[in-house]
Motif scaffolding. Structure first.
Motif, PDB file in Angstrom:
ATOM      1  N   ASP A  89       4.720  -2.109   7.282  1.00  0.00           N
ATOM      2  CA  ASP A  89       4.258  -3.116   6.320  1.00  0.00           C
ATOM      3  C   ASP A  89       5.438  -3.919   5.773  1.00  0.00           C
ATOM      4  O   ASP A  89       5.327  -5.140   5.564  1.00  0.00           O
ATOM      5  CB  ASP A  89       3.523  -2.438   5.167  1.00  0.00           C
ATOM      6  N   LEU A 107       8.355   5.842   6.552  1.00  0.00           N
ATOM      7  CA  LEU A 107       8.202   5.412   5.172  1.00  0.00           C
ATOM      8  C   LEU A 107       9.510   4.936   4.556  1.00  0.00           C
ATOM      9  O   LEU A 107      10.591   5.426   4.914  1.00  0.00           O
ATOM     10  CB  LEU A 107       7.683   6.566   4.302  1.00  0.00           C
ATOM     11  N   PRO A 162       0.832  -1.209   0.000  1.00  0.00           N
ATOM     12  CA  PRO A 162       0.000   0.000   0.000  1.00  0.00           C
ATOM     13  C   PRO A 162       0.869   1.263   0.000  1.00  0.00           C
ATOM     14  O   PRO A 162       1.878   1.336   0.699  1.00  0.00           O
ATOM     15  CB  PRO A 162      -0.795  -0.119   1.311  1.00  0.00           C
ATOM     16  N   LYS A 163       0.468   2.228  -0.812  1.00  0.00           N
ATOM     17  CA  LYS A 163       1.203   3.489  -0.941  1.00  0.00           C
ATOM     18  C   LYS A 163       0.570   4.548  -0.045  1.00  0.00           C
ATOM     19  O   LYS A 163      -0.643   4.748  -0.075  1.00  0.00           O
ATOM     20  CB  LYS A 163       1.191   3.949  -2.396  1.00  0.00           C
ATOM     21  N   TYR A 164       1.399   5.200   0.729  1.00  0.00           N
ATOM     22  CA  TYR A 164       0.933   6.259   1.629  1.00  0.00           C
ATOM     23  C   TYR A 164       1.638   7.564   1.284  1.00  0.00           C
ATOM     24  O   TYR A 164       2.824   7.565   0.918  1.00  0.00           O
ATOM     25  CB  TYR A 164       1.219   5.906   3.086  1.00  0.00           C
ATOM     26  N   ASP A 223       4.146   6.588  10.902  1.00  0.00           N
ATOM     27  CA  ASP A 223       4.257   6.974   9.490  1.00  0.00           C
ATOM     28  C   ASP A 223       5.684   6.925   8.945  1.00  0.00           C
ATOM     29  O   ASP A 223       6.033   7.694   8.042  1.00  0.00           O
ATOM     30  CB  ASP A 223       3.673   8.378   9.267  1.00  0.00           C
ATOM     31  N   SER A 238       5.968  10.027  -0.427  1.00  0.00           N
ATOM     32  CA  SER A 238       5.095   8.893  -0.735  1.00  0.00           C
ATOM     33  C   SER A 238       5.913   7.617  -0.844  1.00  0.00           C
ATOM     34  O   SER A 238       7.024   7.618  -1.389  1.00  0.00           O
ATOM     35  CB  SER A 238       4.339   9.128  -2.044  1.00  0.00           C
ATOM     36  N   VAL A 264       2.622  11.116   3.053  1.00  0.00           N
ATOM     37  CA  VAL A 264       2.763  11.742   4.370  1.00  0.00           C
ATOM     38  C   VAL A 264       3.423  13.110   4.188  1.00  0.00           C
ATOM     39  O   VAL A 264       4.532  13.208   3.644  1.00  0.00           O
ATOM     40  CB  VAL A 264       3.627  10.877   5.312  1.00  0.00           C
ATOM     41  N   GLU A 308       1.176   4.257  13.014  1.00  0.00           N
ATOM     42  CA  GLU A 308       0.822   5.651  13.235  1.00  0.00           C
ATOM     43  C   GLU A 308       2.039   6.578  13.279  1.00  0.00           C
ATOM     44  O   GLU A 308       1.895   7.801  13.216  1.00  0.00           O
ATOM     45  CB  GLU A 308       0.007   5.787  14.522  1.00  0.00           C
ATOM     46  N   LYS A 349       4.866   1.993   4.004  1.00  0.00           N
ATOM     47  CA  LYS A 349       5.157   2.121   5.434  1.00  0.00           C
ATOM     48  C   LYS A 349       6.149   1.039   5.851  1.00  0.00           C
ATOM     49  O   LYS A 349       6.038  -0.128   5.453  1.00  0.00           O
ATOM     50  CB  LYS A 349       3.883   2.014   6.265  1.00  0.00           C
TER      51      LYS A 349
END
Length: 403
Positions: free
Chosen positions: A135, A189, A89-91, A187, A129, A93, A185, A132
């Motif tokens: 993950d 990356l 999954p791409k986040y 974050d 981006s 921040v 939480e 995480k």
């Protein structure tokens, strides 16, 4: 590392914007003029400060051949290719990165310190981006919210591919606690994009670590490997740099083992719409700057004074356009990002200094004087930010008095 290499000289450096203020050419360290920082909430890549410890690494082959090894206290070592990371999954921040040496030049005026001579712009705010880290670590059998791995790991070490003189030609490295790395939480990356575009070389292409709310020294660029280890990283920049000592410690009596590595950065603010020394006309002036606190702590208040701290007025604060900033509203705010502040003031011929200070939601406030926090490496200068002004007649430029 397949495809990625750290050059031994500076003959293949990337292009940089000519407006940057260069503090060191080799290795390249530069910052924008302070006024650039308040021109937009998200700092453009070209004007984001550049912090390097050696020649900037190169990717020699196709990105498909690039990989990061995950090793250490694990059942099995794993090689992670970009295609594997892109499947996660791409986040996105939004986070402010700040060099621990930001505002070092001002600290050096009190007593000489060692380090790159940063003004107030070794800081920037970007949208990062990627995947995480929590993950990624699940792929090697480490669950989220772990304090210790199944094989005794308590820290996660990040190793770069670059070559640093401080590491005797070896790579830059740093670590964070496993509990931090496995907390979604937090974050943290493995980032491959900055402001919606592929990372450029100065900022860690093809892959870097982003540790929001923590000094920039822990957000390792040009990632080569991740190691699960029992103790914190023993590299130079964790053990013999970026530690906070009292003013009584000098290079003759320093004992690096007595201090822990700095992680969260303290409350910080600075005025960006004015230079260190300014010639102004009497009248209204708009004072603009940034404020940020580490650990995801919101900014409760920014105070501005035009009489060197005798009296104060509260500045307005903002992040994203059209959204009211509330210091503890992490549903609407970017918790890891700075706020930009503005205050209108009426300067007179008695005005000699304009000052800013900030308070975060934990009640942390910037110290009044740099002398109280002086340290031999010149890090974490979070004292009140003061600029000097000379008030003159109508023949002076009105540019900085505009509101």
């Amino acid at each position: 590392m397949p495809g990625l290499r750290g050059p031994s000289d500076y003959s293949q450096e990337p292009p940089r914007h000519p407006a940057l203020l260069v503090n060191s050419k080799e290795p390249f360290n530069a910052e924008p003029h302070r006024s650039c920082l308040v021109s937009s909430y998200v700092t453009p890549v070209d004007f984001f400060y550049k912090r390097n410890h050696g020649p900037v690494p190169l990717l020699d082959h196709h990105i498909d051949k690039y990989s990061v090894s995950i090793a250490g206290l694990l059942e099995n070592r794993k090689e992670l290719y970009m295609k594997d990371i892109l499947k996660l999954p791409k986040y996105a921040v939004t986070a402010t990165l700040q060099c621990a040496g930001n505002r070092r030049t001002a600290m050096s005026k009190t007593r000489k310190v060692k380090g790159v001579g940063w003004d107030i712009s070794a800081i920037g705010n970007a949208v990062w981006s990627g995947a995480k880290l929590a993950d990624v670590l699940e792929l090697v059998g480490i669950s989220k919210h772990s304090h210790i791995s199944p094989h005794g790991g308590k820290h996660v070490e990040f190793v770069s591919i670059d070559k640093c003189k401080e590491e005797n030609g070896g790579p830059y490295k740093a670590s964070i606690p496993l509990s931090h790395a496995t907390n979604p939480e937090a974050d943290v990356l493995l980032a491959y994009e900055m402001n919606g575009e592929t990372l450029n070389r100065d900022h860690g292409y093809p892959l870097r670590v982003i540790v929001p709310g923590v000094i920039g020294a822990r957000s390792v660029k040009w990632l080569d490997s991740i190691n699960i280890i029992a103790q914190e990283c023993q590299g130079f920049f964790m053990q013999k740099d970026y530690k906070m000592f009292p003013p009584s410690v000098d290079w003759d009596n320093i004992d690096w083992s007595t201090r822990r590595p700095v992680m969260d950065f303290p409350i910080q603010s600075a005025i960006c719409s004015l230079d260190e020394v300014n010639d102004l006309r009497p009248g209204k002036i708009l004072i603009k700057g940034y404020a940020v606190s580490g650990g995801g702590r919101g900014i409760e208040r920014v105070d501005v004074s035009i009489d060197n701290g005798k009296s104060w007025a509260e500045a307005s604060k903002s992040q994203k356009d059209g959204i009211t900033y509330i210091s503890d509203d992490n549903e609407r705010n970017d918790k890891w990002a700075w706020v930009l502040f503005e205050a209108e003031a009426d300067v007179t011929d008695t005005t000699t200094h304009i000052v800013a200070k900030a308070v975060d939601i934990a009640g942390n406030i910037q110290p009044e004087n740099v002398e109280f926090i002086w340290n031999l490496r010149g890090i974490l200068n979070t004292s009140w930010h003061r600029v000097r002004v000379h008030i003159g007649g109508s023949n002076l430029s009105s540019a900085k008095n505009s509101v």
